[in-house]
Write a protein that holds these residues in place. Structure first.
Motif, PDB file in Angstrom:
ATOM      1  N   PRO A  99      72.016  60.327  38.599  1.00 36.32           N
ATOM      2  CA  PRO A  99      72.250  61.548  37.814  1.00 36.32           C
ATOM      3  C   PRO A  99      71.129  61.741  36.778  1.00 36.32           C
ATOM      4  O   PRO A  99      70.647  60.766  36.191  1.00 36.32           O
ATOM      5  CB  PRO A  99      73.584  61.269  37.124  1.00 36.32           C
ATOM      6  N   LEU A 100      70.749  62.993  36.584  1.00 37.51           N
ATOM      7  CA  LEU A 100      69.578  63.302  35.750  1.00 37.51           C
ATOM      8  C   LEU A 100      69.577  62.614  34.387  1.00 37.51           C
ATOM      9  O   LEU A 100      68.569  62.069  33.954  1.00 37.51           O
ATOM     10  CB  LEU A 100      69.506  64.817  35.530  1.00 37.51           C
ATOM     11  N   TYR A 101      70.739  62.664  33.715  1.00 40.06           N
ATOM     12  CA  TYR A 101      70.768  62.124  32.342  1.00 40.06           C
ATOM     13  C   TYR A 101      70.637  60.604  32.304  1.00 40.06           C
ATOM     14  O   TYR A 101      70.306  60.023  31.284  1.00 40.06           O
ATOM     15  CB  TYR A 101      72.056  62.571  31.624  1.00 40.06           C
ATOM     16  N   GLU A 102      70.868  59.952  33.454  1.00 42.70           N
ATOM     17  CA  GLU A 102      70.773  58.485  33.497  1.00 42.70           C
ATOM     18  C   GLU A 102      69.406  57.963  33.927  1.00 42.70           C
ATOM     19  O   GLU A 102      69.154  56.767  33.914  1.00 42.70           O
ATOM     20  CB  GLU A 102      71.811  57.937  34.495  1.00 42.70           C
ATOM     21  N   ILE A 103      68.541  58.861  34.373  1.00 36.93           N
ATOM     22  CA  ILE A 103      67.252  58.413  34.924  1.00 36.93           C
ATOM     23  C   ILE A 103      66.348  57.871  33.816  1.00 36.93           C
ATOM     24  O   ILE A 103      66.050  58.558  32.844  1.00 36.93           O
ATOM     25  CB  ILE A 103      66.537  59.556  35.678  1.00 36.93           C
ATOM     26  N   LYS A 104      65.930  56.627  34.001  1.00 35.67           N
ATOM     27  CA  LYS A 104      65.008  56.015  33.033  1.00 35.67           C
ATOM     28  C   LYS A 104      63.587  56.368  33.452  1.00 35.67           C
ATOM     29  O   LYS A 104      63.068  55.838  34.423  1.00 35.67           O
ATOM     30  CB  LYS A 104      65.194  54.504  33.027  1.00 35.67           C
ATOM     31  N   THR A 105      62.997  57.274  32.741  1.00 36.04           N
ATOM     32  CA  THR A 105      61.653  57.735  33.094  1.00 36.04           C
ATOM     33  C   THR A 105      60.945  58.147  31.814  1.00 36.04           C
ATOM     34  O   THR A 105      61.601  58.402  30.800  1.00 36.04           O
ATOM     35  CB  THR A 105      61.756  58.912  34.094  1.00 36.04           C
ATOM     36  N   ASP A 106      59.602  58.199  31.865  1.00 39.15           N
ATOM     37  CA  ASP A 106      58.875  58.647  30.670  1.00 39.15           C
ATOM     38  C   ASP A 106      59.113  60.129  30.427  1.00 39.15           C
ATOM     39  O   ASP A 106      59.110  60.593  29.299  1.00 39.15           O
ATOM     40  CB  ASP A 106      57.365  58.419  30.838  1.00 39.15           C
ATOM     41  N   CYS A 107      59.273  60.863  31.511  1.00 35.40           N
ATOM     42  CA  CYS A 107      59.389  62.320  31.350  1.00 35.40           C
ATOM     43  C   CYS A 107      60.151  62.966  32.506  1.00 35.40           C
ATOM     44  O   CYS A 107      59.820  62.774  33.670  1.00 35.40           O
ATOM     45  CB  CYS A 107      57.987  62.926  31.251  1.00 35.40           C
ATOM     46  N   LEU A 108      61.140  63.723  32.117  1.00 33.15           N
ATOM     47  CA  LEU A 108      61.925  64.482  33.088  1.00 33.15           C
ATOM     48  C   LEU A 108      61.403  65.921  33.041  1.00 33.15           C
ATOM     49  O   LEU A 108      61.351  66.516  31.976  1.00 33.15           O
ATOM     50  CB  LEU A 108      63.369  64.438  32.597  1.00 33.15           C
ATOM     51  N   ILE A 109      61.017  66.462  34.187  1.00 32.11           N
ATOM     52  CA  ILE A 109      60.493  67.837  34.186  1.00 32.11           C
ATOM     53  C   ILE A 109      61.593  68.795  34.641  1.00 32.11           C
ATOM     54  O   ILE A 109      62.166  68.623  35.720  1.00 32.11           O
ATOM     55  CB  ILE A 109      59.253  67.964  35.085  1.00 32.11           C
ATOM     56  N   VAL A 110      61.875  69.774  33.817  1.00 27.71           N
ATOM     57  CA  VAL A 110      63.020  70.662  34.047  1.00 27.71           C
ATOM     58  C   VAL A 110      62.584  72.124  33.913  1.00 27.71           C
ATOM     59  O   VAL A 110      61.932  72.495  32.935  1.00 27.71           O
ATOM     60  CB  VAL A 110      64.133  70.356  33.011  1.00 27.71           C
ATOM     61  N   PRO A 111      62.942  72.963  34.895  1.00 28.15           N
ATOM     62  CA  PRO A 111      62.565  74.377  34.796  1.00 28.15           C
ATOM     63  C   PRO A 111      63.510  75.167  33.897  1.00 28.15           C
ATOM     64  O   PRO A 111      64.715  74.895  33.860  1.00 28.15           O
ATOM     65  CB  PRO A 111      62.690  74.874  36.243  1.00 28.15           C
ATOM     66  N   VAL A 112      62.958  76.129  33.148  1.00 31.40           N
ATOM     67  CA  VAL A 112      63.799  77.106  32.435  1.00 31.40           C
ATOM     68  C   VAL A 112      63.302  78.516  32.746  1.00 31.40           C
ATOM     69  O   VAL A 112      62.109  78.755  32.875  1.00 31.40           O
ATOM     70  CB  VAL A 112      63.827  76.898  30.897  1.00 31.40           C
ATOM     71  N   PHE A 113      64.281  79.405  32.886  1.00 32.13           N
ATOM     72  CA  PHE A 113      63.964  80.770  33.330  1.00 32.13           C
ATOM     73  C   PHE A 113      64.288  81.767  32.219  1.00 32.13           C
ATOM     74  O   PHE A 113      65.117  81.490  31.355  1.00 32.13           O
ATOM     75  CB  PHE A 113      64.769  81.086  34.595  1.00 32.13           C
ATOM     76  N   THR A 114      63.655  82.929  32.264  1.00 28.44           N
ATOM     77  CA  THR A 114      63.909  83.910  31.203  1.00 28.44           C
ATOM     78  C   THR A 114      65.324  84.478  31.271  1.00 28.44           C
ATOM     79  O   THR A 114      65.911  84.799  30.268  1.00 28.44           O
ATOM     80  CB  THR A 114      62.899  85.079  31.244  1.00 28.44           C
ATOM     81  N   LYS A 115      65.829  84.659  32.490  1.00 31.82           N
ATOM     82  CA  LYS A 115      67.215  85.099  32.604  1.00 31.82           C
ATOM     83  C   LYS A 115      68.040  83.852  32.902  1.00 31.82           C
ATOM     84  O   LYS A 115      67.542  82.893  33.486  1.00 31.82           O
ATOM     85  CB  LYS A 115      67.353  86.123  33.738  1.00 31.82           C
ATOM     86  N   GLN A 116      69.303  83.888  32.572  1.00 27.47           N
ATOM     87  CA  GLN A 116      70.150  82.718  32.692  1.00 27.47           C
ATOM     88  C   GLN A 116      70.163  82.136  34.120  1.00 27.47           C
ATOM     89  O   GLN A 116      70.134  80.941  34.332  1.00 27.47           O
ATOM     90  CB  GLN A 116      71.581  83.079  32.244  1.00 27.47           C
ATOM     91  N   ARG A 117      70.139  83.059  35.129  1.00 34.17           N
ATOM     92  CA  ARG A 117      70.265  82.624  36.521  1.00 34.17           C
ATOM     93  C   ARG A 117      69.172  81.592  36.868  1.00 34.17           C
ATOM     94  O   ARG A 117      68.015  81.770  36.521  1.00 34.17           O
ATOM     95  CB  ARG A 117      70.135  83.832  37.457  1.00 34.17           C
ATOM     96  N   GLY A 118      69.573  80.521  37.548  1.00 37.15           N
ATOM     97  CA  GLY A 118      68.594  79.518  37.962  1.00 37.15           C
ATOM     98  C   GLY A 118      68.508  78.339  37.007  1.00 37.15           C
ATOM     99  O   GLY A 118      67.905  77.320  37.319  1.00 37.15           O
ATOM    100  N   ASN A 119      69.142  78.476  35.842  1.00 36.18           N
ATOM    101  CA  ASN A 119      69.015  77.417  34.836  1.00 36.18           C
ATOM    102  C   ASN A 119      70.012  76.273  35.010  1.00 36.18           C
ATOM    103  O   ASN A 119      70.315  75.568  34.061  1.00 36.18           O
ATOM    104  CB  ASN A 119      69.186  78.004  33.431  1.00 36.18           C
TER     105      ASN A 119
END
Ligand code: BES
Ligand code: MN
Ligand code: ZN
Length: 503
Positions: free
Chosen positions: A9-29
């Motif tokens: 699960p994303l929040y449990e991943i031990k990594t230096d950096c998690l890359i996450v997309p954000v969109f201008t409209k809510q859809r896709g987030n």
């Protein structure tokens, strides 16, 4: 760089950096929203603060996020979700990589491949991510003697959401790496200066490739052998240089494809194009070590198909020669006889590509090819017509052109078809004293088409396509090779192999 999958699960991943997309409209987030719930609204907060609003080319690096195992989260602006296409996806990935490549981040986990893009699924996005990562961290540093800074990024994990299948994603990584390695090999060869990258150097590279893959074998023709074959068009160019020309034939043969007629790929390998006696002006000569980009592309393709073990029979032919000025240079107005027996009046010593290509194109008939595709930095006219967006496509067989256009869209390495079928274009190449000229003596119009028509004279016996990459193979402002047409041709070959196994 290592590429892997993770289904933690994303929040449990031990990594230096998690890359996450954000969109201008809510859809896709949805990825951001899922993380946000765990992170006590940390992402909503920065968005509400106006630190990032999801527009294209924005990034924001967060650290010490509550309940998140990753050291950082990189939020990447993607614009409105419904507007994302292959091109914007490349930009998004590029922006993300630029934001972290000069930091201390070594290990990253990306969720950027979760976007909803028409005709480009998550596996395509994974493949594209790998190519972009390799592209943005590529360096050609063989001739730099002092130590230089390289990116620290070493491990990349792709987050496997429930909707993705493990075997499919694994294949995407395998293909992505093969494509990326092919592109890097293409760039390495193209970057090599012409005092080192001679026809003999390219021959050595072919033998090197053959020694790393048992599926590849190499045979080459030197000038004496080409003389025996009456390849005088080829020799009329190569004779100008102290570096003798070579016709390099690499054969990739998969065991399951031994009874298939071969796909023949032919690359223009002019290691330097001075223009010959009709010398190029200084500024336009500077980039002419890149006149072997067609050849470089095919080295990349060859390496990738061997890595992927595609069930195919592929022959790559490299027409390697240098176009120099000197006492052995061909003169404008000379007449030569080609391997095919046709005579050519030389109008321009700078239209050398088609001369080395035409003998290679007629010679390849001995292989009884299923199809022949040539790739060449052939004309400045194609740059005027299509710029650096599309490569120029010409073909004598409509279904072949269609397959290449389709492969171009699928690989985001596009080609645009230009006409050659009209007899009227052939008038551009009429000679008063020979069967045809190598360039128009009276007009500069339709230069890319005229060149393609010239080649078409030698390809009547098989299904053929010609791709003019003069505008796409390198960036004009900085003379950097792009690796263009490696993805296109690999995608075409993957589709071809899939088609064969279906039949
Ligand atoms: N290698 C050049 C074409 C080229 C120019 C490729 C710039 C990439 C960037 C080719 O050999 C050439 O010189 N073509 C001439 C042909 C003309 C003399 C008929 C051209 O297009 O100007
Ligand atoms: Mn030229
Ligand atoms: Zn050239």
């Amino acid at each position: 760089m290592k590429f892997q999958l993770t289904s933690t699960p994303l929040y449990e991943i031990k990594t230096d950096c998690l890359i996450v997309p954000v969109f201008t409209k809510q859809r896709g987030n949805w990825v951001a929203t899922a993380l946000d719930e765990k992170a006590q609204g940390a992402i909503t907060k920065v968005i509400e603060n106006g630190d990032i609003n999801g527009e294209l080319r924005q990034t924001l690096l967060l650290q010490a996020i509550p309940n998140i195992a990753a050291k950082h989260i990189l939020l990447v602006g993607c614009g409105p979700a419904h507007k994302i296409n292959a091109e914007t996806f490349k930009q998004i990935v590029g922006t993300a990589i630029q934001a972290i490549k000069n930091t201390d981040i070594k290990h990253i986990t990306s969720s950027l491949h979760t976007m909803d893009i028409k005709e480009h699924d998550a596996n395509w996005q994974i493949r594209q991510f790998i190519m972009s990562m390799t592209h943005h961290t590529y360096q050609f540093n063989q001739f730099i003697t002092k130590p230089i800074k390289t990116s620290k990024i070493s491990d990349i994990h792709f987050w496997l959401s429930d909707t993705l299948s493990m075997p499919q994603a694994r294949l995407a990584i395998k293909e992505g790496c093969a494509f990326a390695n092919g592109i890097s090999l293409c760039k390495d060869l193209a970057n090599m200066p012409a005092n080192i990258c001679t026809p003999e150097f390219l021959e050595k590279q072919a033998f090197k490739l053959a020694s790393s893959f048992s599926s590849i074998s190499v045979e080459t023709l030197d000038e004496a052998e080409m003389k025996k074959q009456n390849m005088n068009a080829f020799l009329s160019i190569s004779q100008s240089s102290k570096h003798p020309g070579r016709m390099i034939v690499m054969h990739y043969q998969h065991d399951d494809a031994s009874n298939q007629p071969p796909i023949v790929l032919i690359g223009k390998g002019i290691t330097f194009d001075t223009g010959g006696l009709q010398l190029k002006p200084a500024a336009s000569m500077l980039s002419m070590k890149l006149d072997m980009c067609g050849a470089a592309t095919l080295f990349g393709v060859m390496k990738a198909i061997a890595e992927l073990k595609l069930p195919l029979n592929v022959i790559v032919m490299i027409a390697a020669a240098e176009n120099m000025i000197g006492r052995n240079s061909i003169r404008p107005s000379d007449v030569i006889k080609t391997h095919a027996g046709k005579t050519i009046e030389i109008i321009s010593t700078d239209a050398e590509g088609r001369l080395v290509m035409c003998d290679t194109l007629s010679f390849c008939e001995i292989f009884n090819p299923a199809v022949v595709i040539d790739v060449a930095t052939l004309t400045t006219a194609v740059i005027s017509a299509l710029g650096s967006v599309y490569s120029g496509l010409f073909s004598n067989h409509a279904p072949l052109a269609k397959s290449l256009i389709k492969a171009g869209i699928a690989s985001a390495d596009k080609v645009w078809e230009l006409p050659i079928e009209d007899e009227a274009y052939r008038d551009l190449l009429k000679s008063n004293i020979a069967d045809l000229t190598n360039a128009s003596s009276t007009s500069k119009e339709a230069g890319a088409i005229a060149a393609a028509c010239f080649l078409a004279t030698f390809t009547k016996k098989y299904q053929w396509a010609h791709i003019d990459i003069a505008g796409t193979a390198h960036v004009r402002s900085n003379h950097q090779p792009t690796g263009r047409c490696v993805p296109l041709l690999l995608q075409y070959l993957i589709n071809y192999a899939n088609q064969m196994t279906k039949e």
